[in-house]
Scaffold this active site. Structure first.
Site, PDB file in Angstrom:
ATOM      1  N   CYS A 168       0.837  -1.198   0.000  1.00  0.00           N
ATOM      2  CA  CYS A 168       0.000   0.000   0.000  1.00  0.00           C
ATOM      3  C   CYS A 168       0.884   1.264   0.000  1.00  0.00           C
ATOM      4  CB  CYS A 168      -0.933  -0.091   1.204  1.00  0.00           C
ATOM      5  SG  CYS A 168      -2.388   0.953   1.176  1.00  0.00           S
ATOM      6  N   THR A 169       0.504   2.272   0.755  1.00  0.00           N
ATOM      7  CA  THR A 169       1.267   3.521   0.772  1.00  0.00           C
ATOM      8  C   THR A 169       2.600   3.401   1.507  1.00  0.00           C
ATOM      9  OG1 THR A 169      -0.007   4.187   2.688  1.00  0.00           O
ATOM     10  CG2 THR A 169      -0.745   5.024   0.553  1.00  0.00           C
TER      11      THR A 169
END
Lengths: 233, 233
Positions: B107-108
């Site tokens: 993800c981020t």
């Protein structure tokens, strides 16, 4: 007044993905629905171990959350079978079930629901290696990703909790909300080798897991319970 | 001598499924391979909050695990953008990268690898809503479930960490072991509404999430970093 509290139940040694898959899904739903609240409950607020090096701690105690709308209990290997003799845990499941609308489990968490008396005469599922053990609690084992038996919903092993939770969101708020949550967690699975080919299930390779889970030291103080399980292993 | 330690990195407010999906997969692999060890590292051993009511605690500190074989950093929303200014965290990623064979993100978490200088000139991916932000770190954003760019592997949003981790097990030990782990976590996904239909992605419904993540209060003390991100939002 209409607030619905969903309680995720902790106990030592649980399989952490059983817990966190549905916790992530229902927490995402809770941010979108002011009337829905997620809590994590344990006998105490102290951190406990999991089946990984991660330690985890609840937000509330069992005593804090006596009448949740819904409950989810995760599974695990030997520690979950040991937890069948964990009175505060089993009592929490049996007591909350009297008023809760939804009692749910992931993986071998189903056995804990069974010990709390919630699976008798119901269809249910659990991790594929442990499925026959459900009979020890009067349940009819079913080989499905999740089994929605009205107030009691059980999911298959570990990762199945994500699918169960998306089904729950649909049941609570409809398919549009469930799909938005699915986009939020970017749940567009791409297992590198595709879905499981059950004709190649590694019963042999994973047998030590089952043997360990039902090993000599497990439930040594509860020969009654142990015998009941072994009769169906 | 040949022991390989894989370190999962914690920081406050992370998205817990980003962490736990791959942690479960690699922990299962570690039980089958004596030379592979999984640890969870944080700046201190104290429990921290996540983006759910669950609190989590590491098994080791950054100082305890200075030269891991591999590192995985999870993502999140606003807390992950705040973590871009977390010096001990970014320093840990930059320092371990000098000797590690594998630097990975979910993800981020990719943005944190970017801030540590690891994505410049590389293809990478992250959560679909944040994908363009990768350009702020010199990366070429790619819309794939995971991007294996040799020593740096990035995964898409949240649940993609499970697929990334099975790919890692295959890379480390071959497809047979990876398939056994997949059976162990019963990863046979059945999203209730099927895979994501990207033509219906709810950009509008999830926009508040992106706005909150890049909101006024976020990185208030780091206008340089904030401007770099906003230039690509």
């Amino acid at each position: 007044m209409t607030e619905k509290t969903f309680a995720f139940v902790l106990y030592p040694g649980l399989t952490v993905l059983d817990l966190v898959g549905p916790l992530q899904v229902l927490s995402a739903f809770a941010t979108a629905d002011q009337d829905f609240r997620v809590v994590v409950v344990g006998e105490t607020l102290d951190p406990i171990g999991t089946d990984t090096p991660l330690r985890i701690a609840p937000s509330h105690t069992f005593a804090d959350v006596r009448e949740p709308y819904g409950v989810l209990v995760p599974g695990g290997s030997a520690p979950t079978l040991e937890a069948l003799a964990n009175r505060p845990l089993i009592d929490y499941l049996a007591t909350t079930a009297r008023t809760a609308e939804l009692m749910t489990s992931v993986c071998t968490g189903a056995l804990l629901l069974g010990e709390a008396g919630l699976l008798d005469g119901r269809e249910a599922t659990t991790h594929w290696m442990f499925r026959d053990l459900l009979r020890a609690f009067g349940a009819t084992p079913v080989a499905r990703r999740w089994v929605d038996a009205g107030p009691v919903i059980t999911a298959a092993g570990v990762s199945a909790g994500i699918d169960l939770a998306l089904h729950l969101v649909e049941r609570l708020a409809g398919p549009d909300v469930a799909r938005t949550v699915q986009f939020g967690i970017e749940y567009d699975p791409e297992p590198p080798f595709g879905p499981l080919d059950w004709s190649t299930a590694p019963h042999g390779a994973l047998k030590p897991l089952l043997e360990h889970a039902l090993g000599e030291h497990v439930l040594a103080d509860r020969p009654d319970l142990k015998a009941k399980l072994l009769a169906h292993a």
